[in-house]
Design a protein around this motif. Structure first.
Motif, mmCIF file in Angstrom:
data_model
loop_
_atom_site.group_PDB
_atom_site.id
_atom_site.type_symbol
_atom_site.label_atom_id
_atom_site.label_comp_id
_atom_site.label_asym_id
_atom_site.label_seq_id
_atom_site.Cartn_x
_atom_site.Cartn_y
_atom_site.Cartn_z
ATOM 1 N N GLY A 161 14.277 -29.624 -45.031
ATOM 2 C CA GLY A 161 13.500 -30.152 -46.140
ATOM 3 C C GLY A 161 12.055 -30.468 -45.821
ATOM 4 N N VAL A 162 11.436 -29.731 -44.897
ATOM 5 C CA VAL A 162 10.002 -29.924 -44.641
ATOM 6 C C VAL A 162 9.227 -29.700 -45.939
ATOM 7 C CG1 VAL A 162 8.003 -28.930 -43.446
ATOM 8 C CG2 VAL A 162 10.134 -29.354 -42.206
ATOM 9 N N ASP A 163 8.227 -30.522 -46.180
ATOM 10 C CA ASP A 163 7.487 -30.440 -47.440
ATOM 11 C C ASP A 163 6.699 -29.137 -47.584
ATOM 12 O OD1 ASP A 163 8.235 -32.853 -48.617
ATOM 13 O OD2 ASP A 163 6.744 -33.984 -47.493
ATOM 14 N N HIS A 164 5.988 -28.745 -46.543
ATOM 15 C CA HIS A 164 4.970 -27.693 -46.705
ATOM 16 C C HIS A 164 4.973 -26.804 -45.468
ATOM 17 C CE1 HIS A 164 0.483 -26.910 -48.026
ATOM 18 N NE2 HIS A 164 1.081 -25.789 -47.648
ATOM 19 N N ALA A 165 5.005 -25.501 -45.697
ATOM 20 C CA ALA A 165 4.890 -24.542 -44.604
ATOM 21 C C ALA A 165 3.696 -23.643 -44.858
ATOM 22 C CB ALA A 165 6.160 -23.701 -44.479
ATOM 23 N N VAL A 166 2.844 -23.510 -43.856
ATOM 24 C CA VAL A 166 1.715 -22.588 -43.911
ATOM 25 C C VAL A 166 2.121 -21.302 -43.215
ATOM 26 C CG1 VAL A 166 -0.621 -22.154 -43.079
ATOM 27 C CG2 VAL A 166 -0.038 -24.389 -44.033
ATOM 28 N N VAL A 167 1.886 -20.157 -43.871
ATOM 29 C CA VAL A 167 2.306 -18.869 -43.323
ATOM 30 C C VAL A 167 1.079 -18.069 -42.921
ATOM 31 C CG1 VAL A 167 3.565 -16.733 -43.741
ATOM 32 C CG2 VAL A 167 4.389 -18.883 -44.726
ATOM 33 N N ALA A 168 0.910 -17.864 -41.632
ATOM 34 C CA ALA A 168 -0.196 -17.062 -41.095
ATOM 35 C C ALA A 168 0.405 -15.915 -40.299
ATOM 36 C CB ALA A 168 -1.109 -17.918 -40.232
ATOM 37 N N LEU A 169 1.109 -15.033 -41.017
ATOM 38 C CA LEU A 169 1.836 -13.919 -40.410
ATOM 39 C C LEU A 169 1.393 -12.614 -41.048
ATOM 40 C CD1 LEU A 169 5.426 -15.483 -40.530
ATOM 41 C CD2 LEU A 169 4.016 -15.206 -38.481
ATOM 42 N N PRO A 170 1.656 -11.476 -40.404
ATOM 43 C CA PRO A 170 1.400 -10.189 -41.059
ATOM 44 C C PRO A 170 2.213 -10.079 -42.349
ATOM 45 C CG PRO A 170 1.839 -9.896 -38.723
ATOM 46 C CD PRO A 170 2.160 -11.320 -39.041
ATOM 47 N N ALA A 171 1.713 -9.320 -43.312
ATOM 48 C CA ALA A 171 2.395 -9.193 -44.601
ATOM 49 C C ALA A 171 3.837 -8.732 -44.434
ATOM 50 C CB ALA A 171 1.622 -8.223 -45.498
ATOM 51 N N SER A 172 4.079 -7.846 -43.472
ATOM 52 C CA SER A 172 5.423 -7.312 -43.280
ATOM 53 C C SER A 172 6.433 -8.373 -42.856
ATOM 54 C CB SER A 172 5.386 -6.197 -42.225
ATOM 55 O OG SER A 172 4.872 -6.697 -40.990
ATOM 56 N N MET B 204 5.144 -23.554 -49.912
ATOM 57 C CA MET B 204 4.536 -22.673 -48.915
ATOM 58 C C MET B 204 3.125 -22.312 -49.340
ATOM 59 S SD MET B 204 7.401 -19.819 -47.919
ATOM 60 C CE MET B 204 6.098 -18.834 -47.204
ATOM 61 N N THR B 205 2.246 -22.180 -48.343
ATOM 62 C CA THR B 205 0.922 -21.592 -48.536
ATOM 63 C C THR B 205 0.875 -20.312 -47.710
ATOM 64 O OG1 THR B 205 -0.183 -23.700 -48.922
ATOM 65 C CG2 THR B 205 -1.554 -21.873 -48.164
ATOM 66 N N VAL B 206 0.641 -19.188 -48.375
ATOM 67 C CA VAL B 206 0.669 -17.888 -47.707
ATOM 68 C C VAL B 206 -0.752 -17.346 -47.601
ATOM 69 C CG1 VAL B 206 1.628 -15.553 -47.707
ATOM 70 C CG2 VAL B 206 2.990 -17.460 -48.616
ATOM 71 N N PHE B 207 -1.294 -17.370 -46.389
ATOM 72 C CA PHE B 207 -2.622 -16.803 -46.145
ATOM 73 C C PHE B 207 -2.607 -15.276 -46.218
ATOM 74 C CE2 PHE B 207 -3.586 -20.492 -42.961
ATOM 75 C CZ PHE B 207 -3.800 -21.359 -44.018
ATOM 76 N N SER B 208 -1.510 -14.687 -45.828
ATOM 77 C CA SER B 208 -1.431 -13.256 -45.538
ATOM 78 C C SER B 208 -1.890 -12.396 -46.710
ATOM 79 C CB SER B 208 0.012 -12.886 -45.192
ATOM 80 O OG SER B 208 0.581 -13.851 -44.328
ATOM 81 N N ALA B 209 -2.688 -11.366 -46.400
ATOM 82 C CA ALA B 209 -3.085 -10.365 -47.377
ATOM 83 C C ALA B 209 -2.176 -9.155 -47.239
ATOM 84 C CB ALA B 209 -4.542 -9.976 -47.157
ATOM 85 N N GLY B 210 -2.364 -8.152 -48.138
ATOM 86 C CA GLY B 210 -1.566 -6.935 -48.086
ATOM 87 C C GLY B 210 -0.483 -6.891 -49.127
ATOM 88 N N PHE B 211 -0.707 -7.554 -50.257
ATOM 89 C CA PHE B 211 0.286 -7.596 -51.320
ATOM 90 C C PHE B 211 -0.236 -6.837 -52.555
ATOM 91 C CE2 PHE B 211 1.659 -10.734 -48.363
ATOM 92 C CZ PHE B 211 3.049 -10.735 -48.447
ATOM 93 N N ALA B 212 -0.169 -7.447 -53.732
ATOM 94 C CA ALA B 212 -0.498 -6.712 -54.954
ATOM 95 C C ALA B 212 -1.924 -6.181 -54.957
ATOM 96 C CB ALA B 212 -0.269 -7.603 -56.173
ATOM 97 N N GLU B 213 -2.786 -6.780 -54.151
ATOM 98 C CA GLU B 213 -4.196 -6.360 -54.157
ATOM 99 C C GLU B 213 -4.403 -5.012 -53.477
ATOM 100 O OE1 GLU B 213 -3.875 -8.419 -50.163
ATOM 101 O OE2 GLU B 213 -2.974 -8.617 -52.155
ATOM 102 N N VAL B 214 -3.363 -4.482 -52.765
ATOM 103 C CA VAL B 214 -3.573 -3.235 -52.017
ATOM 104 C C VAL B 214 -2.819 -2.052 -52.592
ATOM 105 C CG1 VAL B 214 -4.037 -4.471 -49.868
ATOM 106 C CG2 VAL B 214 -1.697 -3.725 -50.383
ATOM 107 N N GLY B 215 -1.945 -2.248 -53.580
ATOM 108 C CA GLY B 215 -1.261 -1.102 -54.146
ATOM 109 C C GLY B 215 0.185 -1.380 -54.494
ATOM 110 N N PRO B 216 0.913 -0.342 -54.942
ATOM 111 C CA PRO B 216 2.287 -0.511 -55.440
ATOM 112 C C PRO B 216 3.250 -1.106 -54.421
ATOM 113 C CG PRO B 216 1.407 1.644 -56.054
ATOM 114 C CD PRO B 216 0.416 1.036 -55.117
ATOM 115 N N GLU B 217 3.157 -0.673 -53.148
ATOM 116 C CA GLU B 217 4.079 -1.207 -52.141
ATOM 117 C C GLU B 217 3.863 -2.703 -51.949
ATOM 118 O OE1 GLU B 217 5.270 -0.535 -47.421
ATOM 119 O OE2 GLU B 217 4.041 0.951 -48.476
ATOM 120 N N MET C 290 6.395 -6.056 -52.819
ATOM 121 C CA MET C 290 6.677 -7.181 -51.921
ATOM 122 C C MET C 290 6.326 -8.504 -52.609
ATOM 123 S SD MET C 290 5.730 -6.139 -48.007
ATOM 124 C CE MET C 290 3.960 -6.075 -48.276
ATOM 125 N N GLN C 291 5.209 -8.505 -53.333
ATOM 126 C CA GLN C 291 4.799 -9.739 -54.022
ATOM 127 C C GLN C 291 5.804 -10.113 -55.100
ATOM 128 O OE1 GLN C 291 0.605 -10.345 -54.776
ATOM 129 N NE2 GLN C 291 1.056 -11.100 -56.837
#
Length: 734
Positions: A99-110, A127-140, A144-145
């Protein structure tokens, strides 16, 4: 010309296959997802992808949390374990406490989806997700998003991002971000929250807030908004007792219901909202949609929404910060009464010009006060702006008495003091600090702005005493104008109890003008008692029944603009003229639109004189049906004088729409004209809006042009109408 008594509405017929609706569902509905408190006020925060290198994206949040006094538990997660920046590291999400309140994600999109699932399985709340490589880059990436969004819905874990710069709550030292701008220094602590859909803008805004002395309490960028949207953050800060002002940078809107609810909540709780909305041009809208993936919608609809809920829309980044800065003072400007003191006559004139442009009241000082000031300083200009000239710097006690008299006698809601760069003079700094401290204590009510260049220590001292510091004198005046706009009451949501009952049609089709008018008449929008006819003899019979003079119009679903196709004839005086008009019209229309399917002709009495308006509905891709009123007839597109509201609209809202028109004086009896029947116009707007709201899934657009408004007490009538329908969308908002 026929009398107004000939106007009539078709009453709802007993055989009509429609249902009368007793209840209108409110457009202001609260989103049911979980609280954002774990994002902004976590007792513990995990960092996935934690790095021992404080310069890396996975290292910066830990560095910032430690450096800025975060008192909660920091839990670095790194598969190598060991120690990260002096803290024991966990090897996996599975080792986290439940039950941790908040997780920051600084991982590759995969790696994000597996990490998010692990967090959900471990009861992580947000969660706060820094990772890029989702809807902004295309259908794949979009796929994932979508899976990330589904996980948020199914688990209840709130997710901000992906592709965002994070979250900050300066009050508790929470810096869940990798923004290097944090290293440049944080803004002063205050009661303003900043929400940005753009990470790049959010980073720049953080620096600008510090440089401009704008105190902030919280900061967030929402990125791709797979779950938490800008509107959710606005609603969070609307509820937050430690936030008074909310700044928003918006490019598009995914969930209009959430946005309307958030703005309604902010209005209800007295929060001041200042917004920059990008995408006012076609190019800007396309760029915004490409950037955020959210629909930009019609910019005028956003304008209307903001006015309805008291949001101040800034037209530049500079005015965005100035308006929020002024709003944070907590002061109110109701009447717009502003005083200006200057030591430069030229700048005083410039400020007076800007004040007039902004509609502020540069009321002169009372004559006794002017006489008192002139006795102190004979060369001064003492009306308003008050110019003490450079001579006033030679006697600081005189300076004190001069300003004190102006404040006491002027009774201004706000005062701007233009002091040039003289506060840099060492002999003046202590006297100025003392004088303005005394003035603030004696006159706590008005907003006071110092437009000056001064040492930072003096600026900080005066800011702590409640002065606004804006170097540019014109900007100072515009900031006060924004404060006035934010101080005014706003209409808010429609009063649902005041809305009329309207029929809901199970089938909605209007192949031509006559069919559209029949539907509108049953809704309660007045029309003339016209007749649809198939041949000339029927037309002559209809004209005799209705009484000459009459109008003749072609009926065809293929001809929207009948006048341009030669399909309208007016003031037909008798049967001979009608037969001639019939033949001529058939020939004109055949030449202008040879492929048009002609369904017949429409015979109608000539309407009384009046003011021609346009009423309409257009389906906005974001907000659904939007109601419009404006000047009609041939002037509709030429003058572009229209007012918009999201449906439904109550009577007060409809009257406000009418009053917003530049041409309102034409309706209100300007220059000796008879006053138009505003009540009839308002009733029609309200009924049209309710009809559109209840059929939002099937209406594409409605165009009533002209809608002629007769003299007061004599009603109004729709003289032409087009209703375009659409196929309902299964499971989606129309």
């Amino acid at each position: 010309m026929s009398s107004p008594s000939r106007t009539a509405a078709f009453p709802p017929c007993p055989e009509d296959p429609c249902t009368m609706l007793d209840r209108i569902e409110s457009p202001v509905r609260e989103h049911a997802a979980g609280s954002l408190d774990p994002l902004f006020s976590p007792a513990a925060i995990a960092v996935l992808g934690a790095s021992a290198d404080p310069l890396k994206i996975g290292g910066r949040p830990i560095k910032f949390l430690k450096a800025h006094g975060y008192a909660g538990t920091i839990l670095p997660v790194n598969p190598r374990g060991g120690e990260v920046q002096g803290l024991p590291a966990l090897r996996s999400v599975g080792e986290l406490p439940w039950g941790v309140d908040h997780a920051v994600v600084a991982l590759p999109a995969s790696a994000v989806l597996d990490a998010a699932q692990a967090c959900a399985d471990r009861g992580v709340k947000a969660m706060t997700v820094f990772s890029a490589g989702f809807a902004e880059v295309g259908p794949e990436g979009a796929a994932m998003q979508a899976r990330l969004s589904a996980l948020a819905r199914e688990s209840g874990m709130r997710i901000i991002g992906p592709n965002c710069m994070g979250v900050m709550n300066f009050r508790v030292g929470l810096i869940a971000s990798f923004a290097f701008m944090v290293d440049l220094g944080l803004p002063r602590l205050g009661r303003t929250a900043l929400v940005s859909q753009s990470g790049a803008f959010g980073g720049q805004a953080l620096v600008m807030a510090r440089r401009r002395g704008l105190p902030l309490g919280a900061w967030v960028t929402t990125g791709n908004e797979c779950d938490v949207e800008m509107a959710d953050c606005l609603a969070h800060f609307a509820r937050d007792d430690e936030t008074d002002v909310i700044m928003g940078y918006m490019e598009g809107c995914r969930s209009p219901d959430r946005l309307v609810h958030a703005l309604a909540l902010a209005r209800e709780r007295g929060k001041r909202v200042v917004m920059v909305k990008a995408g006012s041009s076609d190019v800007g809208r396309a760029a915004a949609q490409s950037h955020t993936g959210a629909l930009a919608g019609n910019d005028r609809v956003f304008d209307s929404l903001f006015r309805q809920y008291g949001v101040h829309r800034a037209d530049s980044i500079e005015s965005f910060f100035d308006a929020a800065y002024a709003a944070g003072s907590g002061k109110r400007i109701v009447d717009g009464r502003v005083g200006v003191f200057t030591v430069s006559g030229g700048v005083g004139v410039l400020m007076a010009d800007v004040a007039e442009q902004e509609g502020l009241d540069m009321a002169p000082l009372p004559q006794p006060a002017q006489d008192e000031l002139r006795a102190m300083l004979p060369l001064a200009a003492v009306r308003n702006p008050v110019d003490g000239t450079a001579q006033i710097w030679s006697d600081m006690e005189l300076f004190r008495r001069f300003l004190r008299t102006m404040l006491r006698e002027g009774r201004y809601e706000a005062v701007v003091f233009f002091l040039t760069a003289m506060p840099y003079s060492p002999p003046l700094q202590q006297p100025l600090a003392e004088i303005f401290a005394d003035l603030r204590r004696e006159f706590p009510e008005p907003a006071m702005v110092l437009s000056m260049l001064a040492p930072q220590a003096l600026q900080d001292q005066l800011a702590d005493q409640g002065y606004l510091l804006i170097e540019d004198a014109s900007r100072a005046i515009r900031a006060l104008s924004a404060l006035r706009a934010l101080s005014r009451p706003s209409p808010g949501p429609a009063d649902l109890a005041s809305l009329p009952r309207v029929p809901r049609f199970p089938a909605l089709e209007a192949a031509n003008e006559h069919a559209a008018k029949e539907i509108l008449a049953r809704v309660g929008i007045p029309v003339l008692p016209e007749r649809a006819v198939a041949d000339l003899d029927a037309a002559c019979a209809a004209a005799s029944e209705l009484d000459y003079p009459v109008a003749l119009k072609v009926l065809s679903q293929d001809i929207v603009h009948k006048s341009e196709a030669g399909g309208v004839a007016l003031d037909i005086a008798d049967e001979a003229a009608l037969r001639e008009a019939w033949a001529a019209m058939r020939a004109r229309v055949a030449q202008a639109a040879p492929r048009a399917r002609i369904e017949g002709m429409l015979v109608a009495p000539m309407a009384p004189p009046g003011v021609e308006m346009i009423l309409g509905v257009q389906r906005d891709p974001v907000f659904g049906p939007v109601v419009m009123v404006g000047m009609g007839g041939i002037y509709a597109e030429l003058l572009d004088d229209v007012s918009l509201r999201i449906a439904p609209v109550d009577p007060e809202g409809a009257m406000n729409m009418v009053r917003e028109l530049k041409a309102f004086p034409l309706l209100d009896g300007a220059r000796g004209r008879p006053r138009a029947d505003l009540d009839a116009l308002v009733r029609a707007i309200v009924r049209l809006s309710v009809f559109a709201h209840q059929h939002a899934d099937r209406i594409e657009s409605i165009d009533i042009n002209p809608f002629r408004v007769f003299e007061a007490g004599r009603g109004a009538a729709a003289l032409d109408a087009v209703l375009l329908t659409r196929e309902p969308e299964d499971g989606g908002r129309a």
